[in-house]
Design an enzyme around this catalytic site. Sequence first.
Site, PDB file in Angstrom:
ATOM      1  N   THR A  64       0.843  -1.202   0.000  1.00  0.00           N
ATOM      2  CA  THR A  64       0.000   0.000   0.000  1.00  0.00           C
ATOM      3  C   THR A  64       0.880   1.255   0.000  1.00  0.00           C
ATOM      4  OG1 THR A  64      -1.671  -1.254   1.192  1.00  0.00           O
ATOM      5  CG2 THR A  64      -1.938   1.134   1.157  1.00  0.00           C
ATOM      6  N   LYS A  91       7.637  10.232  20.952  1.00  0.00           N
ATOM      7  CA  LYS A  91       7.673  11.086  22.155  1.00  0.00           C
ATOM      8  C   LYS A  91       6.281  11.279  22.728  1.00  0.00           C
ATOM      9  CE  LYS A  91      11.514  13.675  20.171  1.00  0.00           C
ATOM     10  NZ  LYS A  91      11.874  14.959  19.555  1.00  0.00           N
TER      11      LYS A  91
END
Length: 315
Positions: A64, A91
């Site tokens: 994809t 993060k």
Amino acid sequence: MGVSVTRNDAWSGRDVLSILDFSRSDLEQLFETADRFSKKEADFPRSLADKIVATAFFEPSTRTRLSFSTAALKLGARVIDLSPDISSVLKGESLADTIRMLDSYSDMIVMRHPSEGAALLASEVGHVPIINGGDGSQHHPTQAMLDLYTIKKLKGGVDGLRYAVVGDTRYSRTATSFLYGLSKYKPGRVYLVSPEGLKMRDEVRASIEALGLQTEELNELPPILDKVDVIYMNRIQKERFPDPNEYEKVKGSYRITASMLADAKDAIVMHPLPRVNELAYDVDSTPNAAYMKQAGFGVPVRMALLHLIVGGEAW
Ligand code: NCD
């Protein structure tokens, strides 16, 4: 050029979240445009020449992601890729904030995410078109589009054929999206072939019934092998099982091999790939194997999609 050009109102600027949002005539327009992109490269319009396409895949992908990138590059776009494993996602940045950034950097976002509804959320926070490259266990619209295109190319049409959707009909978004796509057509028969533990979830079955698609459930493929035109295989979606013990119970519970296909006449075997154990490598050399062609059709279909979304003319 001897071809008729039609205005493209159906696709221009749209999000592609679910195949259910598109009509049969939208799909036919896409497929006719994809035919054009299957031809000589020299004839392609560079319809994305001034565009930046962002890819954001929060789950693994080979076909994809790379076929979208290939399609975008062939149409002249530049492609930027958010690699979640080296981005601020690590993060703790939220999906919404990440999408807001890509929205300001690019003209279109192709994304994949493990959670159902992630593409819808992205479409609500962003302004550029969002293309869902698979979210959760129900929607993978562009896979269903290229699957229908494959059947048209290899079988001459979608209506009237008999289909077996085999394997994990519980968690496979490619299987569900394919069925949603089939509901736009008039298939002859649709068999859902899966062992206990991989049967379709009730809410998905209810949606399919509400769409008017009649299906028949079976546990095994051999009894209907000589009664189908298309065998749509899929992988057990190990990563979507809420309980690993449930996966252990069903792993290895279905498999198709070349010798089984002796009864299959001219049925085509499709698979969105990747395969694991459910599709033996010896099927590759049978005339039934269609999955590599299917993967190849990902490029012209996604070129057509990108071209139409930026407002390109439909052929
Ligand atoms: C599928 C997916 O991600 O849903 N792959 C694909 O897009 N061709 C199928 C799978 O992972 O089994």
